[in-house]
Design an enzyme around this catalytic site. Structure first.
Site, short mmCIF file in Angstrom:
data_model
loop_
_atom_site.label_atom_id
_atom_site.label_comp_id
_atom_site.label_asym_id
_atom_site.label_seq_id
_atom_site.Cartn_x
_atom_site.Cartn_y
_atom_site.Cartn_z
N LYS A 95 0.81 -1.23 0.00
CA LYS A 95 0.00 0.00 0.00
C LYS A 95 0.84 1.28 0.00
O LYS A 95 0.42 2.30 -0.53
CB LYS A 95 -0.96 0.01 1.19
CG LYS A 95 -2.13 -0.95 0.99
CD LYS A 95 -3.23 -0.71 1.99
CE LYS A 95 -4.44 -1.59 1.70
NZ LYS A 95 -4.22 -2.99 2.14
N GLU A 117 -10.59 6.70 4.48
CA GLU A 117 -11.19 5.75 5.39
C GLU A 117 -10.21 4.59 5.56
O GLU A 117 -9.30 4.41 4.76
CB GLU A 117 -12.49 5.20 4.80
CG GLU A 117 -12.31 4.12 3.73
CD GLU A 117 -11.62 4.60 2.46
OE1 GLU A 117 -11.63 5.82 2.20
OE2 GLU A 117 -11.07 3.75 1.74
N SER A 384 1.78 -9.83 -0.88
CA SER A 384 1.42 -8.41 -0.76
C SER A 384 1.79 -7.80 0.58
O SER A 384 1.99 -6.59 0.66
CB SER A 384 -0.07 -8.23 -1.03
OG SER A 384 -0.85 -9.06 -0.19
C1 LIG Z 1 -5.09 -4.08 1.76
C2 LIG Z 1 -4.36 -5.32 1.47
C3 LIG Z 1 -4.75 -6.19 0.43
C4 LIG Z 1 -5.97 -5.97 -0.41
O1 LIG Z 1 -5.95 -4.83 -1.22
P1 LIG Z 1 -5.79 -4.90 -2.80
O2 LIG Z 1 -6.17 -3.54 -3.23
O3 LIG Z 1 -6.73 -5.96 -3.31
O4 LIG Z 1 -4.38 -5.25 -3.08
C5 LIG Z 1 -3.98 -7.32 0.19
N1 LIG Z 1 -2.89 -7.60 0.93
C6 LIG Z 1 -2.48 -6.80 1.94
C7 LIG Z 1 -1.28 -7.19 2.72
C8 LIG Z 1 -3.20 -5.64 2.25
O5 LIG Z 1 -2.79 -4.85 3.26
#
Ligand SMILES: *Cc1c(COP(=O)(O)O)cnc(C)c1O
Length: 404
Positions: A95, A117, A384
């Site tokens: 993010k 938010e 992610s």
């Molecule tokens: C917020 C988040 C997601 C989901 O968000 P996407 O916009 O679908 O990528 C996935 N993995 C992590 C670690 C997150 O913090």
């Protein structure tokens, strides 16, 4: 950045990916969104801006994030599995890639404050981090139920200097937090910029956030070629709003040999509305939060309640570009249950020494399924985020099953 990452044909000037996307917002806000679009058009061509962002990616976030060949998992599941380590970024997830972009944009537009938010608080923390760095105020709206559940992230945001604004109406979770932040933004859209947390919302956000996240795939494509001499055969990423997935996929979009898999949460029960968040599987086109996309709806066409063990995947709509890619057939959208994700969470922790975010564990679980298919080739997972935020919850909820 090795080359200009902002290089993609869609959306069109009105923000449409085929029939999805657009801008369904009150007329007062149209003017402001047009200004955001114009400002973004300028900075995406501006060498100064690109240099600044690129430098922050390298020296602040720690990019490029490495690719790791997970040999133990590969051996066990029968295909070569690689991980793009977004969990190693500063703040622990992907993010920060788009939050820095949004913060720099706000600064260039002369805004004083970022507003957003947050659900579990991950987006709030990343935006508060970027705001602190760039020198902006930051208001994060958060449901009271989520504030109680995600206390450490509330503290993090406050330490970073953000105002956390409790939202006490309705179910006191993400949907109400969006409404509240939107209301506050409408009250003063001149000195504030809305910092959306995924590739959702009205134009230009789905495009802008996609562009900022596409660094993930640009790096991965080059790294994977260097490591193995060829492109990956499969890309796997979890899909909540869809930003980490599109971030990985974009650089490979024209590589026909590369199969792409987006993984949604089927929660406790894929066949019961309210027990999952599998928008692509059970959704129908509809409009919410200012854009058109596949959406989980109740009988009245209102956003349905959703559930997943991963709060970051718990959203009744999905980025409009994913809806477009689904209809095109370019991406395969699959789903993984809570149980499968938690199994994968422990498997990768114990075999590779990497504790993933529960969101990312959905992608890992699907990669295990893929790996068992004949002649599947190589698999690159977008990891992610890291799982520090999830360990207490996992211990309390699943600890006894997994020998804690
Ligand atoms: C917020 C988040 C997601 C989901 O968000 P996407 O916009 O679908 O990528 C996935 N993995 C992590 C670690 C997150 O913090």
């Amino acid at each position: 950045m090795a080359k200009n990452i902002f290089d993609c044909e869609l959306p069109n000037d009105e923000g449409y990916f085929g029939e999805y996307g657009g801008s369904f917002i009150p007329p007062e806000l149209q003017t402001i969104m047009a200004q955001v679009t114009t400002a973004y058009e300028e900075i995406r061509e501006d060498p100064e801006f690109l240099k600044e962002l690129s430098s922050l990616y390298q020296h602040y976030v720690g990019r490029p994030s490495p690719i790791f060949h997970a040999k133990n998992l590969s051996e066990k599941y029968g295909a070569d599995i690689y991980l793009k380590r977004e969990d190693l970024n500063h703040t622990g997830a992907h993010k920060i890639n788009h939050c820095l972009g949004e913060a720099l944009l706000a600064k260039k537009m002369g805004k004083k404050k970022l507003i957003a938010e947050t659900g579990a608080g991950q987006h709030g923390v990343a935006l508060a981090t970027a705001a602190a760095l760039v020198g902006l105020e930051c208001d994060i709206h958060m449901g009271e139920v989520d504030m109680a559940k995600e206390h450490p992230n509330v503290i993090r945001m406050k330490i970073l200097g953000a105002n956390v604004i409790p939202v006490s109406h309705g179910r006191k979770t993400l949907k109400e937090a969006v409404d509240s932040a939107f209301g506050a933004y409408m009250g003063d859209p001149v000195t504030q910029l809305f910092g959306i947390g995924s590739i959702v919302g009205p134009h230009p956000y789905p495009r802008m956030v996609r562009d900022f996240q596409s660094i993930v795939g640009v790096e991965a494509r080059e790294q994977f070629l260097d490591m193995t001499g060829s492109l990956p055969d499969n890309l796997v990423a979890c899909v909540g709003g869809g930003s980490n997935a599109i971030g990985l996929f974009t650089a490979f979009m024209n590589d026909e040999s590369v199969a792409m898999h987006g993984v949604e949460p089927s929660g406790r029960d894929i066949d019961t509305l309210g027990e999952h968040a599998a928008t692509m599987t059970h959704g129908k086109p509809g409009v919410m939060h200012g854009f058109k996309s596949y959406m989980l709806q109740d009988e009245d066409g209102e956003p349905a309640p959703v559930y997943s063990v991963a709060s970051g995947l718990d959203y009744p709509s999905v980025g409009p570009q994913h809806s477009y890619l689904k209809d095109l057939g370019r991406v395969n959208y699959a789903h993984i249950s809570d149980k499968e994700a938690i199994d994968a969470f422990f498997e990768i922790s114990r075999l590779e020494g990497i504790i993933p975010a529960i969101e990312s564990a959905h992608a890992v679980a699907y990669a295990f399924k893929l790996a068992k298919e004949p002649n599947i080739g190589t698999i690159l997972i977008n990891l992610s985020g890291r799982g520090d935020k999830d360990i207490d919850f996992v211990a309390e909820t699943y600890g006894s099953e997994y020998g804690l």
